[in-house]
Design a protein around this motif. Structure first.
Motif, PDB file in Angstrom:
ATOM      1  N   GLY A 167       0.818  -1.216   0.000  1.00  0.00           N
ATOM      2  CA  GLY A 167       0.000   0.000   0.000  1.00  0.00           C
ATOM      3  C   GLY A 167       0.850   1.264   0.000  1.00  0.00           C
ATOM      4  N   VAL A 168       1.977   1.220   0.682  1.00  0.00           N
ATOM      5  CA  VAL A 168       2.849   2.407   0.720  1.00  0.00           C
ATOM      6  C   VAL A 168       3.535   2.606  -0.632  1.00  0.00           C
ATOM      7  CG1 VAL A 168       4.787   3.515   1.899  1.00  0.00           C
ATOM      8  CG2 VAL A 168       3.199   2.096   3.201  1.00  0.00           C
ATOM      9  N   VAL A 169       3.916   1.482  -1.256  1.00  0.00           N
ATOM     10  CA  VAL A 169       4.541   1.570  -2.582  1.00  0.00           C
ATOM     11  C   VAL A 169       3.566   2.272  -3.540  1.00  0.00           C
ATOM     12  CG1 VAL A 169       5.529   0.236  -4.493  1.00  0.00           C
ATOM     13  CG2 VAL A 169       5.876  -0.543  -2.126  1.00  0.00           C
ATOM     14  N   ALA A 170       2.295   1.902  -3.429  1.00  0.00           N
ATOM     15  CA  ALA A 170       1.284   2.502  -4.312  1.00  0.00           C
ATOM     16  C   ALA A 170       1.115   3.997  -4.013  1.00  0.00           C
ATOM     17  CB  ALA A 170      -0.045   1.759  -4.148  1.00  0.00           C
ATOM     18  N   LEU A 171       1.188   4.377  -2.737  1.00  0.00           N
ATOM     19  CA  LEU A 171       1.078   5.801  -2.409  1.00  0.00           C
ATOM     20  C   LEU A 171       2.306   6.573  -2.901  1.00  0.00           C
ATOM     21  CD1 LEU A 171      -0.589   5.779   1.118  1.00  0.00           C
ATOM     22  CD2 LEU A 171      -1.548   6.641  -1.031  1.00  0.00           C
ATOM     23  N   ALA A 172       3.472   5.935  -2.841  1.00  0.00           N
ATOM     24  CA  ALA A 172       4.667   6.579  -3.399  1.00  0.00           C
ATOM     25  C   ALA A 172       4.460   6.823  -4.889  1.00  0.00           C
ATOM     26  CB  ALA A 172       5.899   5.705  -3.158  1.00  0.00           C
ATOM     27  N   ALA A 173       3.797   5.862  -5.546  1.00  0.00           N
ATOM     28  CA  ALA A 173       3.547   5.998  -6.993  1.00  0.00           C
ATOM     29  C   ALA A 173       2.675   7.218  -7.295  1.00  0.00           C
ATOM     30  CB  ALA A 173       2.909   4.728  -7.546  1.00  0.00           C
ATOM     31  N   THR A 174       1.702   7.518  -6.391  1.00  0.00           N
ATOM     32  CA  THR A 174       0.852   8.697  -6.670  1.00  0.00           C
ATOM     33  C   THR A 174       1.731   9.946  -6.730  1.00  0.00           C
ATOM     34  OG1 THR A 174       0.368   9.196  -4.323  1.00  0.00           O
ATOM     35  CG2 THR A 174      -1.141   7.682  -5.439  1.00  0.00           C
ATOM     36  N   GLN A 175       2.706  10.007  -5.846  1.00  0.00           N
ATOM     37  CA  GLN A 175       3.574  11.201  -5.821  1.00  0.00           C
ATOM     38  C   GLN A 175       4.557  11.226  -6.982  1.00  0.00           C
ATOM     39  OE1 GLN A 175       4.117  11.507  -1.115  1.00  0.00           O
ATOM     40  NE2 GLN A 175       5.404  12.952  -2.202  1.00  0.00           N
ATOM     41  N   VAL A 176       5.173  10.070  -7.258  1.00  0.00           N
ATOM     42  CA  VAL A 176       6.182  10.046  -8.326  1.00  0.00           C
ATOM     43  C   VAL A 176       5.527  10.326  -9.680  1.00  0.00           C
ATOM     44  CG1 VAL A 176       7.841   8.556  -9.547  1.00  0.00           C
ATOM     45  CG2 VAL A 176       7.816   8.624  -7.030  1.00  0.00           C
ATOM     46  N   LYS A 177       4.339   9.754  -9.890  1.00  0.00           N
ATOM     47  CA  LYS A 177       3.631   9.994 -11.160  1.00  0.00           C
ATOM     48  C   LYS A 177       3.329  11.497 -11.319  1.00  0.00           C
ATOM     49  CE  LYS A 177      -0.727   8.760 -13.481  1.00  0.00           C
ATOM     50  NZ  LYS A 177      -1.412  10.045 -13.251  1.00  0.00           N
ATOM     51  N   ALA A 178       2.809  12.096 -10.248  1.00  0.00           N
ATOM     52  CA  ALA A 178       2.474  13.526 -10.324  1.00  0.00           C
ATOM     53  C   ALA A 178       3.737  14.387 -10.466  1.00  0.00           C
ATOM     54  CB  ALA A 178       1.686  13.939  -9.080  1.00  0.00           C
ATOM     55  N   ALA A 179       4.811  13.991  -9.786  1.00  0.00           N
ATOM     56  CA  ALA A 179       6.047  14.791  -9.881  1.00  0.00           C
ATOM     57  C   ALA A 179       6.650  14.678 -11.285  1.00  0.00           C
ATOM     58  CB  ALA A 179       7.051  14.343  -8.821  1.00  0.00           C
ATOM     59  N   ILE A 180       6.497  13.502 -11.921  1.00  0.00           N
ATOM     60  CA  ILE A 180       6.960  13.365 -13.314  1.00  0.00           C
ATOM     61  C   ILE A 180       6.117  14.270 -14.211  1.00  0.00           C
ATOM     62  CG2 ILE A 180       6.997  11.769 -15.293  1.00  0.00           C
ATOM     63  CD1 ILE A 180       7.900   9.564 -13.305  1.00  0.00           C
ATOM     64  N   ASP A 181       4.792  14.239 -14.004  1.00  0.00           N
ATOM     65  CA  ASP A 181       3.909  15.116 -14.802  1.00  0.00           C
ATOM     66  C   ASP A 181       4.309  16.584 -14.620  1.00  0.00           C
ATOM     67  OD1 ASP A 181       2.438  12.934 -15.662  1.00  0.00           O
ATOM     68  OD2 ASP A 181       0.869  13.165 -14.138  1.00  0.00           O
ATOM     69  N   ALA A 182       4.585  16.956 -13.374  1.00  0.00           N
ATOM     70  CA  ALA A 182       4.963  18.355 -13.081  1.00  0.00           C
ATOM     71  C   ALA A 182       6.271  18.706 -13.780  1.00  0.00           C
ATOM     72  CB  ALA A 182       5.098  18.550 -11.566  1.00  0.00           C
ATOM     73  N   THR A 183       7.216  17.779 -13.741  1.00  0.00           N
ATOM     74  CA  THR A 183       8.523  18.027 -14.372  1.00  0.00           C
ATOM     75  C   THR A 183       8.363  18.200 -15.877  1.00  0.00           C
ATOM     76  OG1 THR A 183       9.606  16.753 -12.629  1.00  0.00           O
ATOM     77  CG2 THR A 183      10.858  17.053 -14.655  1.00  0.00           C
ATOM     78  N   ILE A 184       7.521  17.364 -16.476  1.00  0.00           N
ATOM     79  CA  ILE A 184       7.290  17.474 -17.925  1.00  0.00           C
ATOM     80  C   ILE A 184       6.623  18.817 -18.240  1.00  0.00           C
ATOM     81  CG2 ILE A 184       5.996  16.518 -19.880  1.00  0.00           C
ATOM     82  CD1 ILE A 184       6.385  13.722 -18.588  1.00  0.00           C
ATOM     83  N   GLU A 185       5.606  19.155 -17.452  1.00  0.00           N
ATOM     84  CA  GLU A 185       4.867  20.405 -17.672  1.00  0.00           C
ATOM     85  C   GLU A 185       5.808  21.622 -17.610  1.00  0.00           C
ATOM     86  OE1 GLU A 185       1.848  20.873 -18.582  1.00  0.00           O
ATOM     87  OE2 GLU A 185       1.461  22.985 -18.078  1.00  0.00           O
ATOM     88  N   LEU A 186       6.817  21.541 -16.768  1.00  0.00           N
ATOM     89  CA  LEU A 186       7.732  22.677 -16.578  1.00  0.00           C
ATOM     90  C   LEU A 186       8.985  22.573 -17.453  1.00  0.00           C
ATOM     91  CD1 LEU A 186       7.358  23.100 -12.710  1.00  0.00           C
ATOM     92  CD2 LEU A 186       6.401  24.555 -14.519  1.00  0.00           C
ATOM     93  N   GLY A 187       8.994  21.617 -18.361  1.00  0.00           N
ATOM     94  CA  GLY A 187      10.143  21.476 -19.264  1.00  0.00           C
ATOM     95  C   GLY A 187      11.417  21.063 -18.538  1.00  0.00           C
ATOM     96  N   GLY A 188      11.288  20.351 -17.424  1.00  0.00           N
ATOM     97  CA  GLY A 188      12.470  19.932 -16.651  1.00  0.00           C
ATOM     98  C   GLY A 188      13.417  19.099 -17.509  1.00  0.00           C
ATOM     99  N   GLU A 189      14.712  19.337 -17.329  1.00  0.00           N
ATOM    100  CA  GLU A 189      15.699  18.625 -18.161  1.00  0.00           C
ATOM    101  C   GLU A 189      16.078  17.277 -17.559  1.00  0.00           C
ATOM    102  OE1 GLU A 189      18.809  21.337 -19.444  1.00  0.00           O
ATOM    103  OE2 GLU A 189      17.328  22.947 -19.607  1.00  0.00           O
ATOM    104  N   GLY A 190      15.638  17.040 -16.320  1.00  0.00           N
ATOM    105  CA  GLY A 190      15.931  15.762 -15.685  1.00  0.00           C
ATOM    106  C   GLY A 190      14.896  15.446 -14.619  1.00  0.00           C
ATOM    107  N   TYR A 191      14.926  14.197 -14.181  1.00  0.00           N
ATOM    108  CA  TYR A 191      14.075  13.775 -13.065  1.00  0.00           C
ATOM    109  C   TYR A 191      14.956  12.930 -12.143  1.00  0.00           C
ATOM    110  CZ  TYR A 191      10.373  12.172 -10.125  1.00  0.00           C
ATOM    111  OH  TYR A 191       9.608  11.937  -9.009  1.00  0.00           O
TER     112      TYR A 191
END
Ligand code: XUL
Ligand code: CO
Length: 447
Positions: A167-191
């Motif tokens: 269950g914790v792994v899945a909750l970590a996924a909610t954050q990592v997925k959103a942080a990847i989306d945020a990085t893409i939205e902001l044109g981040g050069e790395g993650y």
């Protein structure tokens, strides 16, 4: 028009854009060596160094330590957490533009508060991402990399991707997925993945193999998701041997390279090397850089330093010209940064409480790397040190040595060459370390 950004309120009043004044200046709020547009080895200093500001230390860390509460008072006062995050972001972009850094880096929770559900957390994040996008466009400051903080909240006390509870792994996924989306939205050069609590405190309660398999599976899923969403940047792993866990899985560069190759992640992931983490692993900063570079895994740098006298992550601002020179020499040898940069994962001391101290600390760090860059270029241009190293290996360039390098000899043939040559004076050649150290010291003194 002001040459820096301010929102409705100026958060660092009385401090203007930091300018280069040269080595004779005694102004603490001026660069002595970092001259952004000065060309070194065919490239502007700012393009070589690609400085980034770490959101977490500079605008979130309040100087608190295990022995007492925070001492740094931030002026983001607001009626609610979102407004406070917006004010903080105005303050952050004011700082980026006043100090003249082209990049920044953040964790999801640095820029936006956690909500009461994963959906609300994501909504908060994207409210602030929208503001960051606007401010990036207005100021030209770019995102070096984004990441998710999946280690501070108590739910991650047993790890995130390596947590024994699915269950914790899945909750970590909610954050990592959103942080990847945020990085893409902001044109981040790395993650970046720094393995927060991915490690163990005791093997009595740990299935090490399962945890490492799960970590690899999680990273693979994150990579696949990001690529599917069109992310073209680099994924970084940031090695660290210990702290907060006794044994972090991403111990050091060699360990991480082995892990990436074992699980087939070596095409997409590179190293984000932090100086203080290298020291904790019993290595020099430059050892980690050179090791990553040699294996084709060099990516980015978290610039800071530790304290030789103690064994924890003090995250002090870099100030040793020797270390920055050695670091920049390795970086220049492989053609400089591509997507990466020098991210100041450094914090001012608990008792550095003047508003100007954050500027003074970054000025010192930026000057230290500007000096290091110039010394590194001098090492290359002067040719003495690289020439010595080249000559030292010259016997592999011709004759049987060249055949060996190309893999054209068997062990029997190699042994025959040795036997035919005999002992003589082979091998009795000086390594001349002290001479080379003296040459480098000469450069450091400007000789
Ligand atoms: C912790 C550390 C982190 C990473 C990002 O030691 O270095 O701040 O850089 O999660
Ligand atoms: Co770091």
């Amino acid at each position: 028009m002001a040459d820096f950004y301010t929102g409705a309120k100026e958060y660092f009043p009385g401090i203007k854009k930091i300018k280069y004044e040269g080595s004779q200046s005694r102004n603490p709020l001026a660069f002595k060596y970092y001259d952004a547009d000065k060309v070194i080895g065919g490239k502007k200093m700012k393009d070589h160094l690609r400085f980034a500001i770490a959101y977490w230390h500079s605008f979130c860390g309040d100087g608190g330590d295990p022995f007492g509460p925070g001492t740094h008072v931030f002026p983001w006062g607001a009626n609610n957490p979102i407004e406070a995050a917006e004010n903080k972001m105005d303050g952050a972009f004011e700082f980026f533009t006043k100090i003249g850094a082209g990049y920044y880096a953040f964790h999801d929770r640095d820029i936006a508060p956690e909500g009461s559900t994963p959906a609300e957390s994501e909504k908060n994040l994207f409210t602030l991402v929208a503001k960051a996008k606007k401010l990036q466009a207005e100021t030209g400051v770019k995102l070096l990399w984004g990441t998710a903080n999946v280690f501070s909240n108590p739910r991650f006390m047993n790890g995130a991707a390596t947590n024994p509870e699915f269950g914790v792994v899945a909750l970590a996924a909610t954050q990592v997925k959103a942080a990847i989306d945020a990085t893409i939205e902001l044109g981040g050069e790395g993650y970046t993945f720094w393995g927060g609590r991915e490690g163990y405190m005791s093997l009595l309660n740990t299935n090490l193999k399962k945890e490492k398999d799960n970590l690899a599976r999680f990273l693979t899923m994150a990579r696949d998701y990001a690529r599917k969403q069109g992310f073209k940047g680099v994924f970084y792993i940031e090695p660290k041997p210990m702290e907060p866990t006794k044994h972090q899985y991403d111990f050091d560069t060699e360990t991480v390279i082995g892990f990436l190759r074992q699980y087939g992640l070596d095409k997409d992931f590179r190293m984000n090397i932090e100086a203080n983490h290298a020291e904790l692993a019993g290595h020099d900063f430059v050892h980690e850089l050179e090791t990553a570079a040699a294996a084709g895994f060099f990516g980015s740098v978290d610039a800071n330093r530790g304290d030789n006298m103690n064994g924890w992550d003090t995250d002090q601002f870099p100030m040793s010209y020797y270390e920055t020179a050695m670091a920049m020499y390795t970086i220049l040898k492989i053609g400089g940064f591509k997507e990466g940069g020098l991210n100041f994962d450094s914090k001012i001391r608990r008792n550095s409480i003047d508003p100007a101290d954050l500027f003074i600390a970054h000025i010192g760090g930026m000057d230290a790397f500007a000096v290091g860059l110039q010394i590194a270029q001098r090492i290359i241009d002067d040719g003495v040190i690289p020439g010595f190293v080249k000559d030292r290996y010259a016997s592999f360039e011709s004759g049987d040595g060249a055949k060996f390098s190309k893999g054209e000899l068997t062990l029997e043939q190699l042994a025959k060459i040795g036997a035919d040559a005999g002992y003589g004076k082979t091998g009795l050649t000086s390594g001349k370390q002290e001479y080379l150290e003296n040459v480098l010291n000469g450069y450091l003194l400007g000789l």
